[in-house]
Design a protein around this motif. Structure first.
Motif, PDB file in Angstrom:
ATOM      1  N   VAL A  34       0.857  -1.299   0.016  1.00 19.97           N
ATOM      2  CA  VAL A  34      -0.144   0.021   0.061  1.00 19.97           C
ATOM      3  C   VAL A  34       0.825   1.318   0.075  1.00 19.97           C
ATOM      4  N   ASP A  35       1.729   1.329   0.872  1.00 20.68           N
ATOM      5  CA  ASP A  35       2.522   2.356   1.169  1.00 20.68           C
ATOM      6  C   ASP A  35       3.787   2.647  -0.018  1.00 20.68           C
ATOM      7  N   THR A  36       4.008   3.941  -0.235  1.00 17.72           N
ATOM      8  CA  THR A  36       5.005   4.411  -1.283  1.00 17.72           C
ATOM      9  C   THR A  36       6.069   4.860  -0.470  1.00 17.72           C
ATOM     10  N   ARG A  37       7.252   5.097  -1.398  1.00 20.72           N
ATOM     11  CA  ARG A  37       8.456   5.799  -0.774  1.00 20.72           C
ATOM     12  C   ARG A  37       7.968   7.049  -0.149  1.00 20.72           C
ATOM     13  N   GLU A  38       7.150   7.765  -0.659  1.00 17.15           N
ATOM     14  CA  GLU A  38       6.683   9.049  -0.036  1.00 17.15           C
ATOM     15  C   GLU A  38       6.049   8.983   1.388  1.00 17.15           C
ATOM     16  N   THR A  39       5.142   8.000   1.373  1.00 21.92           N
ATOM     17  CA  THR A  39       4.513   7.715   2.588  1.00 21.92           C
ATOM     18  C   THR A  39       5.212   7.166   3.651  1.00 21.92           C
ATOM     19  N   VAL A  40       6.099   6.028   3.224  1.00 23.24           N
ATOM     20  CA  VAL A  40       7.084   5.576   4.073  1.00 23.24           C
ATOM     21  C   VAL A  40       8.006   6.666   4.703  1.00 23.24           C
ATOM     22  N   GLY A  41       8.313   7.661   4.096  1.00 29.00           N
ATOM     23  CA  GLY A  41       9.165   8.851   4.282  1.00 29.00           C
ATOM     24  C   GLY A  41       8.492   9.777   5.399  1.00 29.00           C
ATOM     25  N   GLN A  42       7.443   9.702   5.286  1.00 25.60           N
ATOM     26  CA  GLN A  42       6.379  10.669   6.146  1.00 25.60           C
ATOM     27  C   GLN A  42       6.059   9.935   7.454  1.00 25.60           C
ATOM     28  N   LYS A  43       5.992   8.400   7.256  1.00 30.53           N
ATOM     29  CA  LYS A  43       5.527   7.782   8.643  1.00 30.53           C
ATOM     30  C   LYS A  43       6.817   7.185   9.393  1.00 30.53           C
ATOM     31  N   ILE A  44       8.254   6.969   9.007  1.00 32.58           N
ATOM     32  CA  ILE A  44       8.856   6.426   9.734  1.00 32.58           C
ATOM     33  C   ILE A  44      10.325   7.344   9.360  1.00 32.58           C
ATOM     34  N   GLY A  45      10.285   8.344   8.331  1.00 33.45           N
ATOM     35  CA  GLY A  45      11.449   9.048   7.990  1.00 33.45           C
ATOM     36  C   GLY A  45      12.561   8.400   6.842  1.00 33.45           C
ATOM     37  N   ARG A  46      13.058   9.224   6.447  1.00 31.93           N
ATOM     38  CA  ARG A  46      14.100   8.621   5.262  1.00 31.93           C
ATOM     39  C   ARG A  46      15.327   7.965   5.762  1.00 31.93           C
ATOM     40  N   PRO A  47      15.848   7.154   5.329  1.00 27.84           N
ATOM     41  CA  PRO A  47      17.063   6.423   5.897  1.00 27.84           C
ATOM     42  C   PRO A  47      18.532   7.127   5.665  1.00 27.84           C
ATOM     43  N   SER A  48      19.263   6.897   6.187  1.00 29.28           N
ATOM     44  CA  SER A  48      20.541   7.577   5.474  1.00 29.28           C
ATOM     45  C   SER A  48      21.171   6.930   4.597  1.00 29.28           C
ATOM     46  N   THR A  49      20.711   5.539   4.374  1.00 25.68           N
ATOM     47  CA  THR A  49      21.159   4.704   3.301  1.00 25.68           C
ATOM     48  C   THR A  49      20.204   4.221   2.469  1.00 25.68           C
ATOM     49  N   SER A  50      20.420   3.806   1.159  1.00 21.53           N
ATOM     50  CA  SER A  50      19.678   3.422   0.143  1.00 21.53           C
ATOM     51  C   SER A  50      20.225   2.550  -0.750  1.00 21.53           C
ATOM     52  N   GLU A  56      16.031   0.229  -5.018  1.00 21.96           N
ATOM     53  CA  GLU A  56      15.125  -0.801  -4.880  1.00 21.96           C
ATOM     54  C   GLU A  56      14.797  -0.877  -3.199  1.00 21.96           C
ATOM     55  N   GLY A  57      15.471  -0.490  -2.413  1.00 23.32           N
ATOM     56  CA  GLY A  57      15.599  -0.565  -1.083  1.00 23.32           C
ATOM     57  C   GLY A  57      16.063   0.597  -0.057  1.00 23.32           C
ATOM     58  N   TRP A  58      15.311   0.684   1.242  1.00 24.88           N
ATOM     59  CA  TRP A  58      15.963   1.662   1.886  1.00 24.88           C
ATOM     60  C   TRP A  58      16.517   0.642   3.055  1.00 24.88           C
ATOM     61  N   PHE A  59      17.370   1.218   3.763  1.00 33.06           N
ATOM     62  CA  PHE A  59      18.064   0.508   4.810  1.00 33.06           C
ATOM     63  C   PHE A  59      18.512   1.344   5.905  1.00 33.06           C
ATOM     64  N   ALA A  82      15.376  -3.586   6.431  1.00 31.65           N
ATOM     65  CA  ALA A  82      15.437  -3.145   4.905  1.00 31.65           C
ATOM     66  C   ALA A  82      14.159  -3.187   4.277  1.00 31.65           C
ATOM     67  N   VAL A  83      13.534  -2.082   3.762  1.00 31.69           N
ATOM     68  CA  VAL A  83      12.339  -1.819   3.209  1.00 31.69           C
ATOM     69  C   VAL A  83      12.647  -1.798   1.848  1.00 31.69           C
ATOM     70  N   THR A  84      12.157  -2.900   1.197  1.00 32.35           N
ATOM     71  CA  THR A  84      12.098  -2.798  -0.351  1.00 32.35           C
ATOM     72  C   THR A  84      11.027  -2.668  -1.166  1.00 32.35           C
ATOM     73  N   PHE A  85      11.206  -1.924  -2.428  1.00 32.52           N
ATOM     74  CA  PHE A  85      10.123  -1.445  -3.199  1.00 32.52           C
ATOM     75  C   PHE A  85       9.922  -2.151  -4.738  1.00 32.52           C
ATOM     76  N   ASN A  86       8.935  -2.187  -5.108  1.00 32.93           N
ATOM     77  CA  ASN A  86       8.694  -2.865  -6.174  1.00 32.93           C
ATOM     78  C   ASN A  86       8.813  -1.749  -7.424  1.00 32.93           C
ATOM     79  N   VAL A  91       5.579  -0.583  -1.196  1.00 28.24           N
ATOM     80  CA  VAL A  91       6.478  -1.457  -0.438  1.00 28.24           C
ATOM     81  C   VAL A  91       6.156  -2.950  -0.847  1.00 28.24           C
ATOM     82  N   GLU A  92       7.480  -3.434  -0.929  1.00 32.13           N
ATOM     83  CA  GLU A  92       7.190  -4.948  -1.389  1.00 32.13           C
ATOM     84  C   GLU A  92       7.624  -5.775  -0.326  1.00 32.13           C
ATOM     85  N   ASN A  93       8.364  -5.659   0.757  1.00 31.96           N
ATOM     86  CA  ASN A  93       8.842  -6.426   1.906  1.00 31.96           C
ATOM     87  C   ASN A  93       9.757  -5.503   2.903  1.00 31.96           C
TER      88      ASN A  93
END
Length: 140
Positions: A34-50, A56-59, A82-86, A91-93
């Motif tokens: 359901v969630d996208t990169r933008e909504t994940v960034g709003q909900k838990i913040g952007r990571p320092s590593t991708s 494909e993923g945020w770490f 690890a939050v991976t995106f399709n 969000v895929e996993n």
């Protein structure tokens, strides 16, 4: 007595935490599929590593180090989320990894390698004989 107390205090462990991994209650807000990169960034913040090779993923990485006296710091705990995106960006996993799951990977080497392989110094010097001409030294 004072020297003994100072010696014992110098050998006591100091712990340092580095990085950030969202807590379980924050992570519960993220929905797989359901969630996208933008909504994940709003909900838990952007990571320092991708993802390094692709996006494909945020770490999210958090480590705990033990510093003991003059010794080199030792990593005693590591958690990677690890939050991976399709391909469409949803969000895929979501997966968690610990220090026991990881491998040491060398990201970069700062060693200059020679481009001369298998040629000794003497062979390099002797190999230059016969390549010079008298006009090289006269300056004509």
């Amino acid at each position: 007595m004072l020297v003994l107390v100072a010696g014992i205090a110098a050998c006591s462990s100091v712990y340092r935490n580095h990085g950030y991994v969202p807590a379980e209650d924050e992570l519960a807000l993220v929905e797989v599929g359901v969630d996208t990169r933008e909504t994940v960034g709003q909900k838990i913040g952007r990571p320092s590593t991708s993802g390094l090779l692709n996006d494909e993923g945020w770490f999210y990485v958090q480590s705990r180090y033990e510093h003991r006296g003059p010794r080199q710091p030792r990593e005693i705990e590591r958690e990677v989320l690890a939050v991976t995106f399709n391909a469409s960006g949803t969000v895929e996993n979501i997966a968690r990894y610990g220090l026991e799951d990881g491998k040491v990977v060398q990201i970069s080497r700062r060693v200059t390698e020679t481009n001369i392989k298998g040629i000794s110094l003497i062979r390099q010097l002797l190999g230059n004989f016969g390549r010079f001409q008298a006009s090289d030294f006269i300056g004509e």
